[in-house]
Design a protein around this motif. Structure first.
Motif, short mmCIF file in Angstrom:
data_model
loop_
_atom_site.label_atom_id
_atom_site.label_comp_id
_atom_site.label_asym_id
_atom_site.label_seq_id
_atom_site.Cartn_x
_atom_site.Cartn_y
_atom_site.Cartn_z
N GLY A 117 0.88 -1.33 0.05
CA GLY A 117 0.16 -0.04 0.11
C GLY A 117 0.98 1.27 -0.10
N SER A 156 -6.68 -7.61 5.18
CA SER A 156 -6.97 -6.18 4.52
C SER A 156 -7.16 -5.15 6.06
N ASP A 157 -8.09 -4.18 5.67
CA ASP A 157 -8.23 -3.34 7.09
C ASP A 157 -9.75 -3.06 7.12
N GLU A 180 -11.20 -0.18 6.98
CA GLU A 180 -11.56 0.71 5.91
C GLU A 180 -12.09 -0.19 4.65
N THR A 181 -11.42 -1.07 4.12
CA THR A 181 -11.68 -2.00 3.05
C THR A 181 -13.14 -2.72 3.39
N ARG A 202 -16.34 -0.73 2.58
CA ARG A 202 -16.56 -0.48 1.16
C ARG A 202 -17.89 -1.02 0.58
N THR A 203 -18.33 -2.32 1.20
CA THR A 203 -19.66 -2.89 0.96
C THR A 203 -20.62 -2.29 1.73
N ALA A 223 -8.69 2.86 8.35
CA ALA A 223 -7.54 2.42 7.66
C ALA A 223 -6.34 1.89 8.57
#
Length: 501
Positions: free
Chosen positions: A20, A96-97, A99-100, A103-104, A139
């Motif tokens: 990242g 992941s994190d 924040e990811t 997203r959904t 994040a």
């Protein structure tokens, strides 16, 4: 642009892939030179590594974070400098994190509470060790499957801007300004000292986001977002999320209180109250106004009121906050700041300003806090402190023709005069610059790597520069630089190229 590629050897580590990138640098998955494991290597951008002040802060705070030993905190293995570039090797977390995950949309309450509870444990552990995180947000919360598939593992990362309370300076990540502001506590935005409960406020904003699919305050520009944290009431999550018990409104009202003393004593206590509210519909007890949560840092807010009773001290503190909030509204409304008029630029004259004498005890700089947040190493945090190169700054009267909104008028110890003008939007800046007379321009990069354009002018008192930033959010700001006895190029070489912009 990433500085390293797969297969490169850096500080003994073999780079495998990019994980990242952010405003301060890139993170790579890398093979340890002696052990059969992956690590995460964070490489700071070259522009930061070249800054001796930044290097000192980074190294001190990496050492502080390296002391932490907690199952919910990403471990720091090593740090150093390679070919002049700062790096830090951390525990590698596959996954992941948060924040990811968002997203959904919003997360299931059970999962949101698990993430918040683990993060709260990490923060309370760091606070017990005397360290604040100061940038808690989705994040920075990593998510990974536990060994054997026994559940989701949660780890808090990026103590890169963490600050020990006895430090006088803090490392501020400006590359993700808006993302950070969505979760920042009021005291981090209006010049007060950050405390353990500041991290709790940020965690509460994060939990709100996990449950509602949006943070509590959703303004899309820095000024409005800061104003919301400072003055707006906490939104009722029961009115945003169908089926959310009203008891959760009381939890967030307390965790997101403007005054840190009115929040929960610890992060874990806040999450426990949220869990109870979600499962039983029971609201937390009346907010406690003591200072127990801050005593680990040697901070006792009662010291400001040596002769007052405890209740009187709390009333006095609340009154000070209300006065400060009203000051924000009043200062924005009357726009008492000023730097220069359109006519002064058109004639090439260096503008002068008239300092406004404060007539109240409220924070006179409240209206321009967003500008300070963008340039924390350039501008002083208060009228009584100093900025870059010992500069002292004040507000000045604003002419009716001026198109900027707020700003500063500064002079440093070398006699350089700087005016900082914040505008409503980049379009206003563009229209203003288009009215300027033709002159020499240079496309440059600041010490922090930000693209900017320097316009050279000659006024009646000598050469001066108008500096425009080419990328958001800085593109709403113009700088004017005048240094008696110095040429345009000398101002660029001796100030503009080294200033913390």
């Amino acid at each position: 642009m990433h500085e390293l590629r797969a297969g490169d050897i850096f500080a003994g580590y073999r780079i495998e892939r990019v994980l990242g990138a952010g405003g301060m640098g890139s993170v790579y998955a890398a093979r340890h030179p002696r052990l059969p494991r992956l690590v995460a290597v964070k490489l700071l951008h070259s522009s930061y590594s070249a800054d001796p002040v930044f290097r000192g802060r980074f190294e001190r705070e990496a050492d502080l974070a390296g002391r932490l030993d907690h199952p919910n905190i990403v471990a720091i293995h090593d740090r150093g400098s390679e070919d002049g570039r700062l790096w830090i090797a951390m525990q590698y977390v596959a996954g992941s994190d948060a924040e990811t995950a968002l997203r959904t949309g919003a997360l299931a309450p059970r999962r949101a509470l698990h993430i918040a509870r683990s993060t709260a444990d990490a923060l309370d552990g760091a606070h017990a060790a005397g360290l604040l995180h100061r940038d808690v947000k989705p994040a920075n919360i990593l998510l990974s499957e536990s060994a054997g598939g026994s559940g989701e593992r949660v780890l808090l990362t990026d103590f890169g801007i963490a600050k020990a309370v006895d430090e006088s300076t803090a490392l501020t990540e400006t590359g993700t300004l808006m993302a950070t502001l969505r979760y920042a506590a009021p005291e981090q935005l209006d010049g007060r000292t950050a405390v353990a409960r500041s991290d709790q406020y940020s965690l509460a904003c994060t939990l709100f986001h996990l449950l509602a699919g949006r943070p509590p305050f959703t303004a899309t520009n820095a000024g409005a977002l800061i104003g919301a944290h400072l003055m707006h009431p906490v939104p009722r999550i029961s009115e945003i999320v169908p089926g959310m018990p009203a008891a959760m409104d009381a939890v967030f009202a307390r965790a997101l209180a403007k005054d840190p003393d009115h929040r929960f004593a610890t992060c874990a206590e806040m999450v426990a109250a949220a869990s109870t509210a979600l499962t039983t519909g029971t609201a937390p007890a009346r907010p406690m106004t003591g200072v127990a949560g801050d005593r680990a840092f040697g901070v006792d807010h009662r010291a400001d009121f040596h002769t007052a009773t405890a209740a009187g001290a709390r009333r006095g503190k609340a009154a000070r906050w209300v006065a400060g909030a009203l000051g924000v509204i009043a200062l924005i409304a009357i726009a008492t700041t000023a730097l220069m008029s359109r006519d002064s630029v058109g004639t090439g004259a260096v503008p002068t300003s008239t300092t406004v004498t404060p007539t109240t005890t409220v924070d006179q700089w409240a209206a321009a806090r967003p500008t300070i947040a963008m340039f924390p190493d350039l501008l002083p945090a208060s009228p009584d402190s100093e900025g870059y190169r010992g500069s002292r700054c004040s507000f000045a009267t604003k002419s009716p023709e001026a198109v900027w909104d707020t700003g500063f008028d500064c002079t440093d110890r070398e006699g350089l005069q700087l005016q900082v003008m914040a505008h409503k939007d980049p379009e206003t800046v563009g229209r203003f610059v288009a009215t300027l007379p033709a002159g020499a321009t240079q496309q440059l990069r600041s010490r922090y790597g930000r693209p900017l354009t320097a316009h050279s002018f000659n006024g009646s008192t000598g050469p001066w520069l108008l500096v425009r930033f080419d990328a958001a959010p800085y593109s709403t700001v113009l700088l004017q630089v005048y240094w008696k006895g110095h040429t345009h190029q000398e101002m660029i070489d001796q100030w503009l190229s080294t200033a913390p912009l």
